[in-house]
Motif scaffolding. Structure first.
Motif, PDB file in Angstrom:
ATOM      1  N   ALA A 275       0.827  -1.216   0.000  1.00  0.00           N
ATOM      2  CA  ALA A 275       0.000   0.000   0.000  1.00  0.00           C
ATOM      3  C   ALA A 275       0.853   1.256   0.000  1.00  0.00           C
ATOM      4  O   ALA A 275       0.472   2.278  -0.587  1.00  0.00           O
ATOM      5  N   ARG A 276       1.991   1.217   0.666  1.00  0.00           N
ATOM      6  CA  ARG A 276       2.893   2.379   0.708  1.00  0.00           C
ATOM      7  C   ARG A 276       4.335   1.868   0.706  1.00  0.00           C
ATOM      8  O   ARG A 276       4.917   1.631   1.777  1.00  0.00           O
ATOM      9  N   PRO A 277       4.931   1.700  -0.468  1.00  0.00           N
ATOM     10  CA  PRO A 277       6.291   1.153  -0.557  1.00  0.00           C
ATOM     11  C   PRO A 277       7.327   1.957   0.239  1.00  0.00           C
ATOM     12  O   PRO A 277       8.307   1.389   0.724  1.00  0.00           O
ATOM     13  N   ALA A 278       7.089   3.273   0.407  1.00  0.00           N
ATOM     14  CA  ALA A 278       8.053   4.102   1.148  1.00  0.00           C
ATOM     15  C   ALA A 278       8.142   3.702   2.616  1.00  0.00           C
ATOM     16  O   ALA A 278       9.060   4.144   3.322  1.00  0.00           O
ATOM     17  N   SER A 279       7.221   2.862   3.085  1.00  0.00           N
ATOM     18  CA  SER A 279       7.275   2.409   4.487  1.00  0.00           C
ATOM     19  C   SER A 279       8.567   1.666   4.787  1.00  0.00           C
ATOM     20  O   SER A 279       8.991   1.597   5.948  1.00  0.00           O
ATOM     21  N   LEU A 280       9.199   1.117   3.745  1.00  0.00           N
ATOM     22  CA  LEU A 280      10.434   0.347   3.963  1.00  0.00           C
ATOM     23  C   LEU A 280      11.683   1.214   4.026  1.00  0.00           C
ATOM     24  O   LEU A 280      12.746   0.727   4.401  1.00  0.00           O
ATOM     25  N   ASN A 281      11.594   2.497   3.636  1.00  0.00           N
ATOM     26  CA  ASN A 281      12.791   3.334   3.533  1.00  0.00           C
ATOM     27  C   ASN A 281      13.585   3.395   4.831  1.00  0.00           C
ATOM     28  O   ASN A 281      14.805   3.243   4.848  1.00  0.00           O
ATOM     29  N   ASN A 282      12.891   3.646   5.941  1.00  0.00           N
ATOM     30  CA  ASN A 282      13.606   3.745   7.224  1.00  0.00           C
ATOM     31  C   ASN A 282      14.208   2.406   7.640  1.00  0.00           C
ATOM     32  O   ASN A 282      15.256   2.362   8.293  1.00  0.00           O
ATOM     33  N   TYR A 283      13.541   1.321   7.263  1.00  0.00           N
ATOM     34  CA  TYR A 283      14.072  -0.005   7.610  1.00  0.00           C
ATOM     35  C   TYR A 283      15.345  -0.302   6.815  1.00  0.00           C
ATOM     36  O   TYR A 283      16.296  -0.886   7.335  1.00  0.00           O
ATOM     37  N   LYS A 284      15.350   0.131   5.539  1.00  0.00           N
ATOM     38  CA  LYS A 284      16.553  -0.090   4.723  1.00  0.00           C
ATOM     39  C   LYS A 284      17.709   0.791   5.192  1.00  0.00           C
ATOM     40  O   LYS A 284      18.861   0.364   5.209  1.00  0.00           O
ATOM     41  N   GLY A 285      17.394   2.009   5.586  1.00  0.00           N
ATOM     42  CA  GLY A 285      18.435   2.941   6.027  1.00  0.00           C
ATOM     43  C   GLY A 285      18.955   2.648   7.419  1.00  0.00           C
ATOM     44  O   GLY A 285      20.098   2.967   7.751  1.00  0.00           O
ATOM     45  N   HIS A 286      18.092   2.084   8.251  1.00  0.00           N
ATOM     46  CA  HIS A 286      18.473   1.814   9.652  1.00  0.00           C
ATOM     47  C   HIS A 286      18.015   0.394  10.014  1.00  0.00           C
ATOM     48  O   HIS A 286      16.917   0.198  10.545  1.00  0.00           O
ATOM     49  N   PRO A 287      18.837  -0.611   9.706  1.00  0.00           N
ATOM     50  CA  PRO A 287      18.419  -2.014   9.933  1.00  0.00           C
ATOM     51  C   PRO A 287      18.004  -2.318  11.372  1.00  0.00           C
ATOM     52  O   PRO A 287      17.268  -3.280  11.605  1.00  0.00           O
ATOM     53  N   VAL A 288      18.441  -1.473  12.341  1.00  0.00           N
ATOM     54  CA  VAL A 288      18.035  -1.714  13.727  1.00  0.00           C
ATOM     55  C   VAL A 288      16.511  -1.621  13.874  1.00  0.00           C
ATOM     56  O   VAL A 288      15.925  -2.178  14.812  1.00  0.00           O
ATOM     57  N   ALA A 289      15.864  -0.950  12.911  1.00  0.00           N
ATOM     58  CA  ALA A 289      14.404  -0.822  12.970  1.00  0.00           C
ATOM     59  C   ALA A 289      13.707  -2.171  12.825  1.00  0.00           C
ATOM     60  O   ALA A 289      12.550  -2.323  13.238  1.00  0.00           O
ATOM     61  N   PHE A 290      14.413  -3.161  12.260  1.00  0.00           N
ATOM     62  CA  PHE A 290      13.805  -4.484  12.115  1.00  0.00           C
ATOM     63  C   PHE A 290      13.565  -5.153  13.465  1.00  0.00           C
ATOM     64  O   PHE A 290      12.951  -6.220  13.530  1.00  0.00           O
ATOM     65  N   LEU A 291      14.078  -4.536  14.534  1.00  0.00           N
ATOM     66  CA  LEU A 291      13.782  -5.071  15.873  1.00  0.00           C
ATOM     67  C   LEU A 291      12.278  -5.034  16.163  1.00  0.00           C
ATOM     68  O   LEU A 291      11.775  -5.873  16.912  1.00  0.00           O
ATOM     69  N   ALA A 292      11.569  -4.049  15.568  1.00  0.00           N
ATOM     70  CA  ALA A 292      10.117  -3.953  15.823  1.00  0.00           C
ATOM     71  C   ALA A 292       9.371  -5.173  15.283  1.00  0.00           C
ATOM     72  O   ALA A 292       8.641  -5.833  16.035  1.00  0.00           O
ATOM     73  N   PRO A 293       9.525  -5.526  13.967  1.00  0.00           N
ATOM     74  CA  PRO A 293       8.840  -6.747  13.513  1.00  0.00           C
ATOM     75  C   PRO A 293       9.340  -8.013  14.196  1.00  0.00           C
ATOM     76  O   PRO A 293       8.561  -8.959  14.404  1.00  0.00           O
ATOM     77  N   LEU A 294      10.630  -8.049  14.576  1.00  0.00           N
ATOM     78  CA  LEU A 294      11.122  -9.215  15.318  1.00  0.00           C
ATOM     79  C   LEU A 294      10.442  -9.308  16.683  1.00  0.00           C
ATOM     80  O   LEU A 294      10.113 -10.406  17.162  1.00  0.00           O
ATOM     81  N   ALA A 295      10.208  -8.144  17.297  1.00  0.00           N
ATOM     82  CA  ALA A 295       9.495  -8.139  18.589  1.00  0.00           C
ATOM     83  C   ALA A 295       8.060  -8.613  18.411  1.00  0.00           C
ATOM     84  O   ALA A 295       7.505  -9.292  19.300  1.00  0.00           O
ATOM     85  N   VAL A 296       7.443  -8.273  17.272  1.00  0.00           N
ATOM     86  CA  VAL A 296       6.085  -8.762  16.999  1.00  0.00           C
ATOM     87  C   VAL A 296       6.073 -10.287  16.992  1.00  0.00           C
ATOM     88  O   VAL A 296       5.235 -10.930  17.640  1.00  0.00           O
ATOM     89  N   VAL A 297       7.024 -10.875  16.271  1.00  0.00           N
ATOM     90  CA  VAL A 297       7.098 -12.344  16.175  1.00  0.00           C
ATOM     91  C   VAL A 297       7.350 -12.956  17.553  1.00  0.00           C
ATOM     92  O   VAL A 297       6.706 -13.945  17.946  1.00  0.00           O
ATOM     93  N   ALA A 298       8.269 -12.358  18.324  1.00  0.00           N
ATOM     94  CA  ALA A 298       8.593 -12.890  19.648  1.00  0.00           C
ATOM     95  C   ALA A 298       7.388 -12.824  20.577  1.00  0.00           C
ATOM     96  O   ALA A 298       7.102 -13.779  21.328  1.00  0.00           O
ATOM     97  N   CYS A 299       6.650 -11.712  20.533  1.00  0.00           N
ATOM     98  CA  CYS A 299       5.490 -11.559  21.426  1.00  0.00           C
ATOM     99  C   CYS A 299       4.364 -12.523  21.051  1.00  0.00           C
ATOM    100  O   CYS A 299       3.689 -13.074  21.926  1.00  0.00           O
ATOM    101  N   VAL A 300       4.170 -12.724  19.743  1.00  0.00           N
ATOM    102  CA  VAL A 300       3.144 -13.678  19.300  1.00  0.00           C
ATOM    103  C   VAL A 300       3.489 -15.082  19.793  1.00  0.00           C
ATOM    104  O   VAL A 300       2.617 -15.816  20.295  1.00  0.00           O
ATOM    105  N   ALA A 301       4.760 -15.474  19.653  1.00  0.00           N
ATOM    106  CA  ALA A 301       5.175 -16.801  20.120  1.00  0.00           C
ATOM    107  C   ALA A 301       5.044 -16.909  21.637  1.00  0.00           C
ATOM    108  O   ALA A 301       4.585 -17.934  22.172  1.00  0.00           O
TER     109      ALA A 301
END
Length: 348
Positions: A224-250
């Motif tokens: 829906a908004r491809p630019a949503s990935l820009n900050n994740y590509k520029g700052h890989p530490v941001a991937f901690l948020a989706p990793l936290a989603v997976v950890a919390c679900v488990a």
């Protein structure tokens, strides 16, 4: 200073979703898990002392938005005028249903208010999810920084979206599933007996739906908004948020099998928090993306108030937050443990 206020607003909206989310969730599943009059009274007592206090965070976030980002406040509140009025009416209906149910002993009126409580809770949750979807997807901001959105157009994202399209509907359904799960885990934490077991059984079932919708929702956001990935590509530490989603679900799934209900509820809080932090990270420094090419994104730099306003606001906000945190700490400490099964009223 603009970055600080961006995250302050995000923090307050997250506090609202986590805290008011569980009493909205109780309202959603209320008719399905609380089947007798004592069980329905017990379910209402589980949120009685806190449900209206939790809504303070929504008002506080709106007030903070007003003085920190007045251009965003003016643009969004005019463009989303109709949905905001509907949200206001649903909040009123929900409060009225809770209060008036306890004032009537007639079974017919109690059934009516029970239905109204669930109806308003379901619609509110769907509206909030769709609203977040609109913010993430973007709106057709004009050259004058204002916009108008019809309720729907062709149900597609793009240059002429409506309030409802495939992405915002997905956001509403995901919010409904996530807050149903959140409310079920809270109800299992605060109640006992058949109601606790039924709430936990519901949480086990809705967990699968929430996981499936989350797995669809994350790539759908990029579509829906491809630019949503820009900050994740520029700052890989941001991937901690989706990793936290997976950890919390488990963690939710693992701890639901444990005797203590608190860890699974805390994991649900972590799931909602990491989902919202991930969305905010994808947006930063944009506050409201523009689609259609007529206007520009409303960014922190364009919408921020003057330095004097922000300094004075930060001083008063700090005092207000200290008082609010102290109040909530005392209320939740006094309200700890299971609610009684045979008390009078609903604990408000």
């Amino acid at each position: 200073m603009g970055t600080l206020w961006f995250w302050i607003v995000a923090l307050m909206l997250t506090a609202y979703v986590v805290l008011d989310g569980f009493d909205l969730g109780v309202g959603i599943i209320y008719l399905f898990v609380a089947r007798t009059e004592p069980e329905r009274a017990q379910a209402l007592r589980s949120i009685g002392p806190v449900w209206d206090g939790n809504e303070v965070w929504l008002l506080a976030a709106g007030g903070t938005l007003f003085f920190a980002f007045p251009l965003l406040y003016a643009s969004a509140f005019s463009g989303f005028y109709l949905p905001l009025m509907m949200v206001l009416w649903l909040l009123i209906l929900r409060g009225v249903s809770i209060e008036l149910r306890g004032q009537s002993s007639d079974p017919l009126w109690r059934t009516f208010f029970d239905g109204l409580f669930t109806f308003s809770s379901v619609l509110l949750t769907i509206f909030f999810g769709a609203a977040l979807g609109n913010v993430v997807r973007g709106v057709p901001i004009g050259a004058d920084n204002y916009f108008f959105l019809p309720l729907w157009t062709n149900f597609r994202t793009g240059a002429s979206p409506g309030i409802l399209d495939w992405y915002t509907i997905l956001g509403g359904v995901l919010a409904l599933a996530a807050l149903s799960l959140h409310g079920a885990l809270y109800l299992a934490l605060k109640t006992e007996g058949h109601l606790e077991r039924r709430a936990l059984y519901f949480a086990h079932r809705i967990w699968y739906v929430t996981v499936a919708l989350t797995a669809i929702g994350i790539p759908a956001t990029v579509l829906a908004r491809p630019a949503s990935l820009n900050n994740y590509k520029g700052h890989p530490v941001a991937f901690l948020a989706p990793l936290a989603v997976v950890a919390c679900v488990a963690m939710m799934r693992i701890t639901m099998a444990k005797p203590s209900r608190l860890p699974s509820f805390l994991a649900s809080c972590g799931f909602l928090t990491s989902m919202l932090v991930g969305a905010a990270t994808g947006l930063f420094p944009v506050l409201l993306p523009a689609v259609g090419g007529k206007g520009q994104d409303l960014t922190i730099a364009r919408a921020i108030s003057g330095p004097h306003t922000l300094r004075v606001g930060l001083a008063w906000w700090s005092v207000g937050m200290c008082l609010a945190v102290m109040y909530f700490g005392i209320v939740y400490w006094l309200f700890r443990g299971k609610v009684p099964t045979d008390a009078e009223g609903y604990g408000h």
